[in-house]
Write an enzyme that holds these catalytic residues in place. Sequence first.
Site, short mmCIF file in Angstrom:
data_model
loop_
_atom_site.label_atom_id
_atom_site.label_comp_id
_atom_site.label_asym_id
_atom_site.label_seq_id
_atom_site.Cartn_x
_atom_site.Cartn_y
_atom_site.Cartn_z
N ASP A 9 1.02 -0.77 -0.32
CA ASP A 9 0.03 -0.05 -0.11
C ASP A 9 0.60 0.85 0.20
O ASP A 9 2.03 1.18 0.36
CB ASP A 9 -1.51 0.16 1.41
CG ASP A 9 -1.60 0.87 1.31
OD1 ASP A 9 -2.03 1.75 0.64
OD2 ASP A 9 -3.28 0.28 1.68
N ASP A 10 0.68 2.18 -0.73
CA ASP A 10 1.87 3.65 -1.22
C ASP A 10 1.17 4.68 0.33
O ASP A 10 1.63 5.34 0.38
CB ASP A 10 1.20 3.75 -1.73
CG ASP A 10 -0.37 4.90 -2.19
OD1 ASP A 10 -1.51 4.21 -2.08
OD2 ASP A 10 -0.80 6.11 -3.48
N ASP A 53 -2.90 -3.52 -2.07
CA ASP A 53 -3.76 -2.47 -2.83
C ASP A 53 -4.16 -2.05 -4.06
O ASP A 53 -2.80 -2.49 -4.86
CB ASP A 53 -3.58 -0.82 -1.82
CG ASP A 53 -4.49 0.16 -2.22
OD1 ASP A 53 -6.00 -0.02 -1.87
OD2 ASP A 53 -3.51 0.81 -1.84
N ASP A 330 20.53 -63.68 -17.59
CA ASP A 330 21.88 -62.92 -17.96
C ASP A 330 21.34 -63.19 -19.82
O ASP A 330 21.06 -64.25 -19.82
CB ASP A 330 22.57 -62.65 -18.62
CG ASP A 330 23.73 -62.09 -18.23
OD1 ASP A 330 24.09 -60.85 -18.15
OD2 ASP A 330 24.37 -62.95 -19.49
N ILE A 331 21.14 -62.13 -20.26
CA ILE A 331 20.74 -62.13 -21.58
C ILE A 331 22.06 -62.82 -22.69
O ILE A 331 23.17 -61.90 -22.47
CB ILE A 331 20.47 -61.33 -22.59
CG1 ILE A 331 18.83 -60.37 -21.73
CG2 ILE A 331 20.16 -61.09 -24.18
CD1 ILE A 331 17.89 -59.32 -22.51
N ASN A 338 24.54 -55.94 -28.94
CA ASN A 338 25.01 -54.29 -29.78
C ASN A 338 25.80 -53.61 -30.72
O ASN A 338 25.91 -52.99 -31.24
CB ASN A 338 25.37 -53.75 -28.18
CG ASN A 338 24.30 -53.12 -26.97
OD1 ASN A 338 22.64 -53.13 -27.97
ND2 ASN A 338 24.42 -53.29 -26.32
N ASP A 347 18.30 -52.06 -27.40
CA ASP A 347 17.58 -51.79 -26.01
C ASP A 347 16.51 -52.22 -26.37
O ASP A 347 15.39 -52.24 -25.67
CB ASP A 347 17.55 -50.37 -26.54
CG ASP A 347 18.66 -49.32 -25.63
OD1 ASP A 347 19.30 -49.24 -25.25
OD2 ASP A 347 18.60 -47.47 -25.91
N GLU A 373 22.41 -56.14 -19.11
CA GLU A 373 21.28 -57.29 -19.14
C GLU A 373 20.79 -58.49 -18.52
O GLU A 373 20.40 -59.50 -18.57
CB GLU A 373 22.22 -57.75 -21.28
CG GLU A 373 23.29 -58.41 -20.87
CD GLU A 373 24.75 -57.66 -20.64
OE1 GLU A 373 25.34 -58.27 -20.59
OE2 GLU A 373 24.26 -56.41 -20.26
#
Length: 456
Positions: A9-10, A53, A330-331, A338, A347, A373
């Site tokens: 507020d002023d 205000d 495990d793969i 890859n 992926d 993996e």
Amino acid sequence: MPARVLVVDDVLANVKLLEARLTAEYFEVVTAMSGQEALDVCARAQCDIVLLDIMMPGMDGFEVCRRLKADPATHHIPIVIITALDQPSDRVKGLEAGADDFLTKPVSDIALLARVRSLTRLKMMTDELRLRAVSGHQAGMAAVATDTILDNGLNGRILIVDDRAASTERIQTALRDTHTVDVESSPQEALFRAAETEYDLMIVSLGFTDFDALRLCSQARSLERTRNLPLLLIAEQEDTARVLRGLDLGVNDYLVRPIDRNELVARVMTQVRRKRYADRLRTNVQQSMELALTDSLTGLYNRRYMETHLETLIEKASQTERPLALVLIDIDHFKPINDTYGHDAGDEVLRQFSTRLQSSVRGIDLACRYGGEEFVVVMPDADLSVARAVGERLRRNIAAEQFPVSKGVKKIDVTISVGIAMRREGDAADTILKRADEALYQAKRDGRNRVVSDAA
């Protein structure tokens, strides 16, 4: 820590009066004598609510409000306009600028303090959500802020709870062009509807003759499904005490009859925007939790989650003297996949393998990506014969059907090696994992594409 209130507020006398009122109620008060000074205080995150205000030289309160609500860093700060302007058009202009409430001078201490407490309580709840969202998922917060600022508060789903047809018709008429509006004349049925439907706002009349509408508000705040549903009261001129009680109970806003149509529309838009903002924050927090617990590539639980919960499952199995199996997978020859087809193909194999893994294990089993993996399945209440059967089923499932990669252009053969370890008395998590790992390496030494248990 007390809430920090910024008084803007002023006129120095007005500032001192509000400062004295709020300090007496143990609020911490910060003051600003101009709009720019108020923006600077808010930018430094030095307040929880702004009492603003309107009539100030240079930048008026409407412009201050608009700027605060347009800034992603400050748009969540509640703003209450306190001014001598008393026309409905002034209230609507303030609400459309983004203010959360508009109070006309002279304002009673009780009404002012109730509103400040209500809005600061809401701000602190929002701050907690923001903190959790920021700490967990920083990237999503920019989108949350942008979506909120751009949200016009329209196309919400509103439930009106009122047993007076004329009253509900007026509210429906004001809102039906911009929102979906449902009406319920029974407060008891309204609670069920609110719990079963994703409403953005419930408007509750205080005018029921045979039911205390504040009880409905209290019940809504106590139920998990409706706890975060904004509530807007419709009150009569003499209902001030009940409105203040409603704010204490968690009511978000209120309107006093006769209802100004434009003010109703503006207040509804504000509540819908606030609801959507909070919903976005909660979604962001949920995504953060999921990111912390799951593997982003496969969607399986991650190693951290597995290690945390494995100890709990072992302890439970020990207490109940029930078996527990740990399957380590495990793969085979994953590096050549890859190297030959590229990491994108690798992926794809990991994602497809995870899908087949989930379809091969039991519903109570905990399937996780252990790293690279390697995968782990923790099997409560599974003896060795059950664990071997699941391991063999998975091995056959993987070997029987080729994995399409490169968008289906190529198909490759994939096999897995599986090691199984059973819980023994006194085993810790790392002990079982080590024995499963030894069984897995035995499977690899024996030629891969096979299941080996540590008991073999």
